[in-house]
Design an enzyme around this catalytic site. Structure first.
Site, short mmCIF file in Angstrom:
data_model
loop_
_atom_site.label_atom_id
_atom_site.label_comp_id
_atom_site.label_asym_id
_atom_site.label_seq_id
_atom_site.Cartn_x
_atom_site.Cartn_y
_atom_site.Cartn_z
N GLY A 13 12.23 -8.89 -12.01
CA GLY A 13 11.35 -8.79 -10.54
C GLY A 13 10.31 -7.79 -10.70
N PHE A 83 18.40 -3.84 -8.11
CA PHE A 83 17.19 -4.15 -7.41
C PHE A 83 17.64 -5.76 -6.87
CE2 PHE A 83 14.29 -1.19 -8.74
CZ PHE A 83 14.36 -0.81 -10.03
N SER A 127 14.89 0.77 1.43
CA SER A 127 13.61 0.73 1.90
C SER A 127 13.53 1.55 3.23
CB SER A 127 13.67 -0.87 2.38
OG SER A 127 12.59 -1.13 3.23
N TYR A 152 16.72 -8.88 7.07
CA TYR A 152 16.52 -7.94 5.83
C TYR A 152 16.57 -6.68 5.81
CZ TYR A 152 13.93 -5.41 2.40
OH TYR A 152 13.22 -4.59 1.41
N LYS A 156 19.86 -3.85 4.50
CA LYS A 156 19.74 -2.72 3.64
C LYS A 156 20.49 -1.35 4.59
CE LYS A 156 16.68 -3.78 0.49
NZ LYS A 156 17.16 -3.93 -1.03
N TYR A 180 12.22 2.96 -0.48
CA TYR A 180 11.18 2.75 -0.97
C TYR A 180 9.91 2.39 0.31
CZ TYR A 180 13.51 0.95 -5.13
OH TYR A 180 14.25 0.42 -6.06
C1 WQD Z 1 1.85 -4.30 5.47
C2 WQD Z 1 0.84 -4.14 6.66
C3 WQD Z 1 0.91 -6.05 8.22
C4 WQD Z 1 -0.09 -9.12 5.43
C5 WQD Z 1 7.90 -5.12 4.38
C6 WQD Z 1 9.20 -4.55 4.17
C7 WQD Z 1 9.39 -3.60 3.14
C8 WQD Z 1 8.83 -4.14 2.00
C9 WQD Z 1 7.51 -4.35 1.92
C10 WQD Z 1 10.18 -5.72 0.46
C11 WQD Z 1 1.19 -4.43 7.98
C12 WQD Z 1 -0.34 -5.78 7.45
C13 WQD Z 1 0.25 -7.75 5.88
C14 WQD Z 1 -1.05 -9.63 5.74
C15 WQD Z 1 -1.89 -8.06 7.36
N1 WQD Z 1 9.66 -5.34 1.53
N2 WQD Z 1 -0.58 -7.45 6.90
N3 WQD Z 1 -2.07 -9.22 6.83
O1 WQD Z 1 5.92 -5.15 6.69
O2 WQD Z 1 5.00 -2.70 5.86
O3 WQD Z 1 7.06 -3.96 4.71
O4 WQD Z 1 7.30 -5.47 3.04
O5 WQD Z 1 10.31 -4.87 -0.37
O6 WQD Z 1 10.86 -3.35 3.27
O7 WQD Z 1 9.43 -4.12 5.55
O8 WQD Z 1 4.57 -4.62 4.41
O9 WQD Z 1 2.75 -5.68 3.30
O10 WQD Z 1 4.01 -7.06 5.00
O11 WQD Z 1 2.29 -5.14 5.70
O12 WQD Z 1 -2.68 -7.63 8.19
O13 WQD Z 1 -1.87 -11.11 5.42
O14 WQD Z 1 -0.40 -4.98 6.28
O15 WQD Z 1 0.84 -6.45 9.64
O16 WQD Z 1 0.72 -3.70 8.96
P1 WQD Z 1 5.68 -4.20 5.67
P2 WQD Z 1 3.39 -5.73 4.55
#
Ligand code: WQD
Length: 341
Positions: A13, A83, A127, A152, A156, A180
């Site tokens: 991954g 992972f 996470s 999810y 965790k 993370y």
């Molecule tokens: C980040 C910011 C969105 C997409 C999650 C999980 C975490 C990990 C990473 C697995 C937010 C904004 C996003 C888009 C946007 N998961 N956004 N437009 O939600 O912080 O974390 O993913 O490993 O455990 O909780 O990450 O990248 O989805 O969002 O505006 O098309 O980007 O609203 O503010 P997140 P994300």
């Protein structure tokens, strides 16, 4: 000195594959088990090309006792880096049973089988989600576990609890819970990177797909938060820094610390708009966007306190958000369809 064997579950991954490279660089012998549910077998020859060495790979499911026993009986494993797991927040809301079954079973199976082979060291891929909706930032490891906003995140939290309870009655067992923040970026070669199935949930892979013309614009989920530019703040950490954090943690585990917990982040908050601008600056590629409604479950801001990881394992992120944007863009430009090319 004989190289230590490290079993890497989910090693094909995004984060796992970058960690495999780091393990080889630090003189370890990684052995991958992966069911390829959310990764591609094409990663293996690329890992061997980057590292210049053969990498042992077992196609298998960590929830499956026989698959785990096969790897543990055929190799003297010194530590496990776990992972493997389902990790899409949105999908977990739609498929809660699949998430609880898969993510909890994998950890329980490892904890049942590892002691049979004298394996007593494991790093768990946790996470920042476990903190729930932060009451303050930066987040410290001693902060209370929050209320997960999705299945999810709940898996965790429960897995962290399983490790805590197990270590309570197995003092000779060593566990590192690595929380993370937001992993982005890719190996400088551009040969491996983030390749989500379908429409990306996460910000960076969506931006890179806009950059290569697979999506015509980015939707920014809300610009009315109580932040300087109104968009949400996160701690975006380069996946190569994240991989380094795992190797530094291994060294700590071999000192028999019992159970330890570390945030792996940069300690710096970056807003969605700041990331878009950093991407445009680092790559020269324009990222058109529209402001869309807020996404359910999003927290306004979260980023890491990093002094515990720095003090105890010597971890400090080296790459900037611009470095990550450059490397993510390089990966996507070289592989517009991810590993499908
Ligand atoms: C980040 C910011 C969105 C997409 C999650 C999980 C975490 C990990 C990473 C697995 C937010 C904004 C996003 C888009 C946007 N998961 N956004 N437009 O939600 O912080 O974390 O993913 O490993 O455990 O909780 O990450 O990248 O989805 O969002 O505006 O098309 O980007 O609203 O503010 P997140 P994300």
């Amino acid at each position: 000195m004989e190289r230590k064997n490290i079993l890497v579950t989910g090693g094909m991954g995004y984060i796992g594959s970058h960690t495999v490279i780091k393990l080889v660089e630090y003189g370890y012998n990684p052995i991958i088990i992966d069911n390829l549910a959310n990764s591609s077998e094409k990663v293996l020859p690329r890992l061997e090309k980057i590292t210049g060495t053969k990498i042992a790979f077992y196609k298998g499911d960590v929830c499956n006792r026989e698959d785990v026993d096969k790897v543990l009986s055929e190799n003297k494993i010194d530590a496990v880096i776990h992972f493997a797991g389902l990790k899409a927040v949105g999908e977990s809301v739609q498929k809660p049973v699949e998430y609880y079954r898969n993510n909890l079973d994998s950890t329980l199976t490892l904890l049942e089988e590892m002691p049979k082979y004298g394996v007593k060291n494991i790093i768990f891929s946790s996470s920042a989600t476990v903190y729930g909706t932060p009451t303050h930032v930066p987040l410290v490891e001693s902060d209370p576990i929050g209320q997960a906003t999705n299945p999810y995140g709940q898996t965790k939290i429960i897995q962290e609890g399983i490790f805590q309870d197990y270590c309570h009655v197995h003092p000779d067992f060593n566990v590192a819970l690595l929380r993370y923040f937001n992993p982005i970026g890719a190996h400088a070669s551009g040969l491996i990177g983030e390749a989500p199935n379908g429409i990306p949930n996460n910000l960076m892979p969506y931006v890179t797909q806009v950059a290569v013309g697979k999506r015509d614009h980015l939707s920014i989920f809300g610009d009315d938060y109580n932040t300087p530019d109104g968009t949400c703040i996160r701690d975006y950490i380069h996946v190569v820094d994240l991989a380094e954090g795992h190797v530094l943690t291994l060294k700590k585990l071999f000192e028999n610390p019992g159970l330890v917990i570390y945030n792996l982040g940069t300690g710096k908050g970056t807003s969605v708009l700041e990331l878009v601008h950093a991407y445009e600056k680092a790559t020269g590629v324009k990222i058109p966007y529209v402001i869309a409604p807020r996404r359910a479950g999003d927290v306004e801001a979260n980023y890491a306190a990093t002094d515990k990881a720095e003090r105890e394992i010597g971890f400090k992120a080296k790459y900037t958000v611009e470095d990550s944007c450059r490397d993510s863009n390089h990966w996507q430009q070289m592989n517009p369809n991810g590993y499908e090319d």
